[in-house]
Structures are given as C-alpha cells and as structure tokens.
Write a protein that holds these residues in place. Structure first.
Motif, PDB file in Angstrom:
ATOM      1  N   GLN A  24      27.097  14.359  11.730  1.00 25.48           N
ATOM      2  CA  GLN A  24      25.746  14.209  12.263  1.00 25.48           C
ATOM      3  C   GLN A  24      25.540  15.177  13.431  1.00 25.48           C
ATOM      4  OE1 GLN A  24      23.414  11.702  11.018  1.00 25.48           O
ATOM      5  NE2 GLN A  24      24.905  11.702   9.375  1.00 25.48           N
ATOM      6  N   GLU A  25      24.302  15.353  13.856  1.00 27.17           N
ATOM      7  CA  GLU A  25      23.946  16.318  14.907  1.00 27.17           C
ATOM      8  C   GLU A  25      24.610  16.031  16.262  1.00 27.17           C
ATOM      9  OE1 GLU A  25      22.142  19.128  15.056  1.00 27.17           O
ATOM     10  OE2 GLU A  25      21.548  19.136  12.960  1.00 27.17           O
ATOM     11  N   HIS A  26      24.834  14.769  16.597  1.00 27.57           N
ATOM     12  CA  HIS A  26      25.358  14.447  17.919  1.00 27.57           C
ATOM     13  C   HIS A  26      26.741  15.049  18.164  1.00 27.57           C
ATOM     14  CE1 HIS A  26      27.630  12.042  20.874  1.00 27.57           C
ATOM     15  NE2 HIS A  26      26.501  12.135  21.563  1.00 27.57           N
ATOM     16  N   MET A  84      18.509  15.792  17.092  1.00 23.37           N
ATOM     17  CA  MET A  84      19.107  14.473  16.834  1.00 23.37           C
ATOM     18  C   MET A  84      18.024  13.447  16.495  1.00 23.37           C
ATOM     19  SD  MET A  84      22.141  14.132  19.633  1.00 23.37           S
ATOM     20  CE  MET A  84      22.028  15.512  20.748  1.00 23.37           C
TER      21      MET A  84
END
Length: 159
Positions: free
Chosen positions: A92-94, A46
């Motif tokens: 997104q990565e989160h 992240m």
C-alpha cells in the motif's frame, strides 16, 4: 462546492467504537522544498487509495491548517486493527512513503517534521452537536441525525 448548512441541531449518527487519528507535518525550513514537498504529496495519494477501497476502514477525513508551517489531517477509522493493517501493508502507499520519509529525514537536518496521535473511542464515549452546519467531522464521516435522537444535552448524549 461546499455542502449547505442544515438549519437545525444535529449530532453524529455513529454510536459504535471509532478511532480518531490526527496526523500532520510541520515545515521547519521553507527553503528545503526537497525535504517537505514529497511528504506533503504523500498523504493525498494515501487518501485516494483508501477512498477507493471501501473495506479499508477509513470512514472519512478532514484537512486543517494550523499555521503556514503546519498541515493536519483528522481521520475517522472503523477500528485500530484496520488503521494498523494499512500502516503495515507493504503493498500500500503508506509503507513506501514512510520508508522514503525516514531516508530523507536522516539526510534532511530536521527540515520537515511529522507527527500523529491515535485515539480509541469506545461506543458511548463520544458526543457531538452541529448547529446550522453542513455535515462535519464525525457526522460527515458516518452520517448525522437530529440531536433529539441521542439526547438534547452533551451529558445525555454521553449517557
């Protein structure tokens, strides 16, 4: 290589609003590596993603070790809107990391814990001083200035 100490009294140059976000994990069972290792690896992905995107809102971060069981990260953000947008962004990565954590948490019997705290700090409500330190904390994230620029004492810097 670490930065060299600045041989004087400095303060963070940032004078506007800032969001301070603390996030961490606690390993409750060292033997349950399959529970905590993916959590441990998610944050660097992240941070890399956020650091590659200048308009993400992340100003800077610093990792801390609380104990052998605990890892903490302090992040500085431009705004709560940008922090919350990142947390909710499905691309997104989160988002996938959070979903994966929740799936593992249901199966993991509490082998790993996570936490976060968010502080909205309005302009004029923060002050700092760094003596014989390299840029650190908010100053590392936003830049530093001689203490005299904002006031010689904490009370002066807070207005």
């Amino acid at each position: 290589m670490s930065a060299k100490p600045v041989p004087s009294r400095m303060t963070a140059a940032h004078e506007g609003d800032v969001v301070v976000f603390h996030i961490g994990m606690r390993i409750n069972s060292f033997t349950a590596v399959r529970s905590w290792w993916p959590v441990f690896l998610a944050m660097p992905r992240m941070l890399k993603e956020l650091s590659r995107t200048p308009d993400s809102g992340l100003l800077g971060f610093r990792g801390l070790l609380g104990s052998p069981r605990e890892v903490e990260l302090v992040q500085y953000w431009e705004s709560k809107e940008k922090l919350l947008a990142y947390a909710a962004a499905a691309d997104q990565e989160h988002h996938p990391a959070w979903a994966a954590f929740n799936r593992r948490a249901r199966q993991g019997n509490g082998n790993v814990g996570i936490w976060h705290e968010t502080y909205l700090v309005p302009a004029g409500s923060h002050e700092s001083v760094y003596v014989n330190m390299p840029p650190f904390g908010l100053a590392a994230a936003t830049g530093s200035a001689p203490v005299a620029r904002r006031g010689e004492t904490a009370a002066e810097r807070l207005g």
